[in-house]
Write an enzyme that holds these catalytic residues in place. Structure first.
Site, PDB file in Angstrom:
ATOM      1  N   MET A 270      -0.375  12.327   9.367  1.00  0.00           N
ATOM      2  CA  MET A 270      -0.798  13.240   8.303  1.00  0.00           C
ATOM      3  C   MET A 270       0.405  13.652   7.478  1.00  0.00           C
ATOM      4  O   MET A 270       1.419  14.101   8.017  1.00  0.00           O
ATOM      5  CB  MET A 270      -1.487  14.471   8.898  1.00  0.00           C
ATOM      6  CG  MET A 270      -1.917  15.497   7.853  1.00  0.00           C
ATOM      7  SD  MET A 270      -3.101  14.808   6.679  1.00  0.00           S
ATOM      8  CE  MET A 270      -2.730  15.795   5.232  1.00  0.00           C
ATOM      9  N   HIS A 304       4.235   4.812   4.838  1.00  0.00           N
ATOM     10  CA  HIS A 304       2.993   5.314   4.227  1.00  0.00           C
ATOM     11  C   HIS A 304       3.067   6.825   4.027  1.00  0.00           C
ATOM     12  O   HIS A 304       2.799   7.334   2.923  1.00  0.00           O
ATOM     13  CB  HIS A 304       1.829   4.952   5.162  1.00  0.00           C
ATOM     14  CG  HIS A 304       0.480   5.344   4.665  1.00  0.00           C
ATOM     15  ND1 HIS A 304      -0.433   4.441   4.180  1.00  0.00           N
ATOM     16  CD2 HIS A 304      -0.148   6.558   4.595  1.00  0.00           C
ATOM     17  CE1 HIS A 304      -1.541   5.053   3.823  1.00  0.00           C
ATOM     18  NE2 HIS A 304      -1.399   6.355   4.072  1.00  0.00           N
ATOM     19  N   GLU A 305       3.453   7.535   5.078  1.00  0.00           N
ATOM     20  CA  GLU A 305       3.495   8.999   4.984  1.00  0.00           C
ATOM     21  C   GLU A 305       4.611   9.470   4.062  1.00  0.00           C
ATOM     22  O   GLU A 305       4.457  10.475   3.351  1.00  0.00           O
ATOM     23  CB  GLU A 305       3.657   9.603   6.380  1.00  0.00           C
ATOM     24  CG  GLU A 305       2.576   9.198   7.366  1.00  0.00           C
ATOM     25  CD  GLU A 305       1.167   9.397   6.841  1.00  0.00           C
ATOM     26  OE1 GLU A 305       0.907  10.412   6.177  1.00  0.00           O
ATOM     27  OE2 GLU A 305       0.316   8.516   7.098  1.00  0.00           O
ATOM     28  N   GLU A 327      -4.592   7.441  -0.681  1.00  0.00           N
ATOM     29  CA  GLU A 327      -4.454   6.569   0.479  1.00  0.00           C
ATOM     30  C   GLU A 327      -4.221   5.113   0.087  1.00  0.00           C
ATOM     31  O   GLU A 327      -3.463   4.402   0.749  1.00  0.00           O
ATOM     32  CB  GLU A 327      -5.685   6.696   1.374  1.00  0.00           C
ATOM     33  CG  GLU A 327      -5.899   8.091   1.936  1.00  0.00           C
ATOM     34  CD  GLU A 327      -4.714   8.605   2.749  1.00  0.00           C
ATOM     35  OE1 GLU A 327      -3.850   7.805   3.150  1.00  0.00           O
ATOM     36  OE2 GLU A 327      -4.645   9.827   2.972  1.00  0.00           O
TER      37      GLU A 327
END
Length: 854
Positions: A270, A304-305, A327
């Site tokens: 997250m 990605h994060e 995303e």
């Protein structure tokens, strides 16, 4: 003016700053909190309306622009998860302060402010408190305007046991003892951001020393005993931070960046600004004892994060319909970043099977557009799927390759620069890229974003091979001609008289033609295989392209050709023998992802073939895979490419399970037994494959070994290897035991639904898993995170049992899953498609397999 929906908050007042103090009590799984929220009232209102649920608010007061404090009355609307705060005198325009005190629970559902546990090196259970707020669970931790376009700054204070670590979005500004065995940790105020990005983490964590990444302190936090597993994440995190700051031409928007491994975590990770939380397998790894794929997972998730710090945190969607862009873009950037970090991994080829998974879902009538209207916030949960991440990432890659990498990047830089600290719609991105490229980006991308599905591009040669005729129609696995038209960026590579020519066109009509300088030798439509569509060549063109398969096609193009051919078989356009013949051309194939794509469909055939005919399928697998495995063998060769290690594992797994190769099974058992005493006996890339082979071919003793290894695992990767090996057993009693472990608590709730889903999709385990789900549905729903139920049920999409299908449909009719209705509908359609395929081929399958294996 349109009437405001009841679930949306009024825009008459907006928060500007939150001063939050949280005091978690880990032993009692509860917390106390206070909030002072600076609110700007834009027009006279009777009350402030904000979000709160599962909180007891004990005190509320409003301080007006004149500085006077007035007690406030509260009115709760639990259905809408809202609370109204009023003084009875109304609120005039100006800046007000809302003062609140409240208490809540640290729940066990892995959302909001929740409780996670682990056992330390002495076997003692330890507790942490952590958060997961996306999409709409910040309201379970503190009263707030819990919608993404209500951006505000957050000044967080955590009062914690003096022995515990406390982390939040900002750097620690100061710490002070409270005199009662606790300390107050005050964090620096954040940039303006959405409430779903706030984070609190409290527990017995170990932190690495900060690594300075161009002025940004970077750390990794882990539970005790795992600090030795943080080095690779630090390396990958530093590389990602540097690369992305350069790519976006904007400095990192926070004052520090912590990556935190959480024992229980419902998602992969997250993107909380400055305090990213992960499940352990996505962050912690020992490079000396991890496979390439396990390390690649860490690197890609960290990338990605980190990309989200800009794309999602600095610039945020206005409402949840835009979550796909957050995303999808982070998926695109994770691959670009990891490719820069480890180019030898060739991650864009590794993305091929992920893109195929999106193509598989998007070929259903039950697909959805990438972006669709989201009304109630709970509907946003349905967006966290393969269409958002993989299809979204794939269409962005298609656009980037069509426009050119630097042109595309220029549009991204413009978008982020123009919209930082604010909220956007999807079209804002297309307009920024269009402004740089001069291409009709919005019109092109609207055709991909706002309609479901994708085209099948059919190719024929005309005029003696001097012209190509292209046509598009929607591809559907049902075999029907679907509706839809796309603006398709088509790239073509063609050989004419031995010279390579490239053509580019935007296919916006049903058909188009391309004139060539002479008769073609061969042609590749979807040059580079970046387009999110399937291609069907007329027979003569296909023969020229595949003889031999490696001469004209790169790995990703071969992967796409195999995937497209199998999809055509399922849809009834291509006979199964054509696909089996294509597999027999893989004798020299060395790419692991091409092999994964080629062998995946054989699992469906394994579920269809009659038990007494299964040896024919096993013989075909040994024929196709054996020569490739003979070249690579069991042992790594010094200097071999990293991807060969992955290839070796995939070939062993295929031979040892689908192929039931006795020699491979015996060698797997021998080497795995030696590995348990000497880790050098089996390369890290082979451990998971060997464990699966040993478990499937073995019995009670082998299963007990896997249980022990799972229970005593030294790393998150080792735990997962052996956990999924338990699902490979074909002994009904042991399958039942594995399922019970998923419900009893022996398997963490973050992992259990996935293991149940694997067993549900297994040829041997399907009936047992279905009965288990039927018998324990209420307990499973109560125990597992809401976002994981569809992952558990997705196992039905792998089945092809005409006797089981009606039972599955009856059960799902009676037990709907509202938060994942679309995903469940997709899984059910895939089940029906598989059953229809089975009925079409099963009478001829034995003879077809016998002919193919000859």
């Amino acid at each position: 003016m349109a009437e405001r929906a009841s679930y949306r908050l009024p825009r008459s007042a907006t928060p500007e700053r939150y001063q939050l103090t949280l005091t978690p009590d880990l032993p009692s799984a509860s917390f106390q909190g206070t909030a002072q929220i600076r609110v700007r009232v834009h027009e006279p209102v009777e009350a402030l309306v904000l979000n709160a649920i599962e909180l007891d608010i004990h005190h509320a007061a409003l301080v007006g622009p004149d500085g006077r404090s007035t007690p406030a009355e509260l009115r709760f609307d639990e259905a809408e998860e809202q609370v109204s705060v009023a003084t009875g005198q109304g609120l005039d325009p100006g800046v007000w302060e809302l003062d609140l005190s409240f208490t809540g629970i640290l729940n066990d559902k892995l959302r909001g402010f929740y409780r996670s546990t682990f056992k330390d090196e002495d076997g003692e259970e330890r507790v942490i408190a952590t958060t997961q707020f996306e999409a709409t669970d910040a309201r379970r931790a503190f009263p707030c305007w819990d919608e993404p376009d209500f951006k505000a700054t957050f000044a967080v204070t955590l009062v914690v046991d003096e022995r515990l670590t406390a982390l939040s979005n900002g750097a620690v500004a100061r710490e002070e003892p409270t005199g009662d065995g606790k300390r107050r940790v005050v964090f620096a105020e954040t940039i303006p951001m959405s409430s779903y990005l706030v984070a609190f983490v409290v527990g017995p964590f170990e932190l690495t020393e900060p690594e300075d990444v161009d002025g940004v302190p970077l750390r990794v936090a882990s539970t005790p005993g795992h600090r030795h597993l943080t080095g690779f994440a630090l390396e990958a995190g530093a590389a990602a931070l540097r690369f992305l700051a350069g790519y976006f031409e904007l400095p990192y928007p926070g004052d520090k960046l912590d990556h935190v491994a959480i024992p229980d975590f419902a998602f992969g990770a997250m993107e909380n600004l400055g305090c990213v939380t992960y499940r352990a397998t996505a962050l912690l790894a020992d490079p000396g004892d991890s496979s390439r794929l396990e390390l690649q997972r860490v690197a890609t998730v960290v990338a990605h994060e980190t990309a989200h710090m800009w794309f999602g945190d600095l610039v945020t969607m206005k409402w949840w319909n835009g979550i796909w862009l957050n995303e999808a873009f982070a998926t695109f950037m994770e691959l670009m970043t990891t490719d820069h970090f480890r180019p030898e991994w060739q991650v864009w080829i590794s993305f091929g099977p992920s893109r195929n998974a999106a193509l598989a879902v998007d070929g259903l009538t039950e697909t959805r557009p990438i972006e669709y209207p989201v009304h109630r916030p709970a509907e946003a949960d349905g967006m966290f799927d393969v269409l958002t991440y993989q299809k979204g990432g794939a269409v962005l890659r298609m656009l980037e390759q069509y426009l050119g990498a630097e042109t595309f990047r220029g549009g991204i830089v413009r978008y982020l620069s123009e919209h930082r600290f604010s909220n956007t719609e999807t079209t804002d991105l297309w307009d920024a890229i269009e402004g740089v490229s001069g291409e009709p980006v919005r019109a092109t991308m609207d055709s991909w974003i706002f309609q479901g599905g994708y085209p099948l591009i059919s190719v024929i040669a005309e005029d003696g091979g001097r012209r190509l005729a292209l046509s598009q129609q929607r591809f559907l696995y049902s075999g029907e001609r679907g509706d839809g038209r796309w603006q398709v960026p088509v790239s073509i590579r063609v050989s004419v008289a031995g010279q390579i020519h490239r053509h580019r066109l935007l296919l916006s009509e049903d058909s188009a033609s391309v004139d060539l300088p002479g008769p073609l030798d061969w042609v590749v439509v979807n040059d580079g295989a970046w387009g999110f569509y399937r291609v069907r060549y007329e027979t003569a063109l296909l023969d020229k392209l595949t003889q031999p398969l490696h001469r004209h096609l790169d790995p990703l193009e071969r992967l796409s050709l195999i995937s497209d051919t199998w999809a055509s078989v399922i849809a009834g356009h291509t006979p199964l023998p054509d696909y089996l013949a294509l597999l027999k051309l893989l004798g020299d194939e060395e790419d692991p992802d091409v092999w994964a794509t080629a062998l995946g469909p054989l699992n469906l055939l394994d579920r269809i073939v009659a038990d007494h005919d299964r040896p024919l399928l096993q013989r075909f697998v040994r024929l196709v895979v054996g020569a490739a495995f003979a070249r690579v063998g069991w042992d790594p060769v010094p200097g071999e490419a990293d991807r060969i290690r992955t290839l070796r594992a995939r070939l062993i797994l295929a031979l040892g399970t689908l192929g039931a190769d006795p020699d491979v099974r015996a060698e797997a058992a021998s080497r795995h037994a030696a590995y348990l005493h000497d880790r050098s006996a089996l390369a890290p890339d082979l451990v998971a494959a060997a464990a699966m082979v040993v478990t499937q071919a073995g019995g009670q003793a082998e299963y007990e070994t896997m249980v022990r290894q799972f229970q005593t695992a030294a790393s998150p990767q080792e735990e997962i290897r052996y956990l999924y090996a338990l699902g490979a057993t074909e002994d009904p009693a042991l399958i039942a035991r594995t399922l019970e472990m998923c419900l009893s608590g022996e398997v963490r709730t973050q992992d259990a639904p996935y293991l149940v889903g694997d067993i549900l999709g297994d040829r041997v385990g399907a009936r047992l898993a279905l009965a288990f789900i039927e018998d324990h549905w209420d307990a499973l729903i109560d125990r597992f995170p809401d976002n994981s139920i569809d992952r558990m049920l997705d196992g039905i999409a792998a089945l092809a049992d005409p006797d089981l299908a009606p039972r599955i449909h009856r059960f799902l009719d009676a037990h709907p899953v509202p938060q994942a209705a679309k995903q469940i509908a997709q899984a059910r359609e895939r089940l029906d498609i598989n059953v229809a395929f089975r009925r079409r081929i099963e009478s001829d399958l034995a003879s077809l397999m016998a002919a193919a294996a000859s």
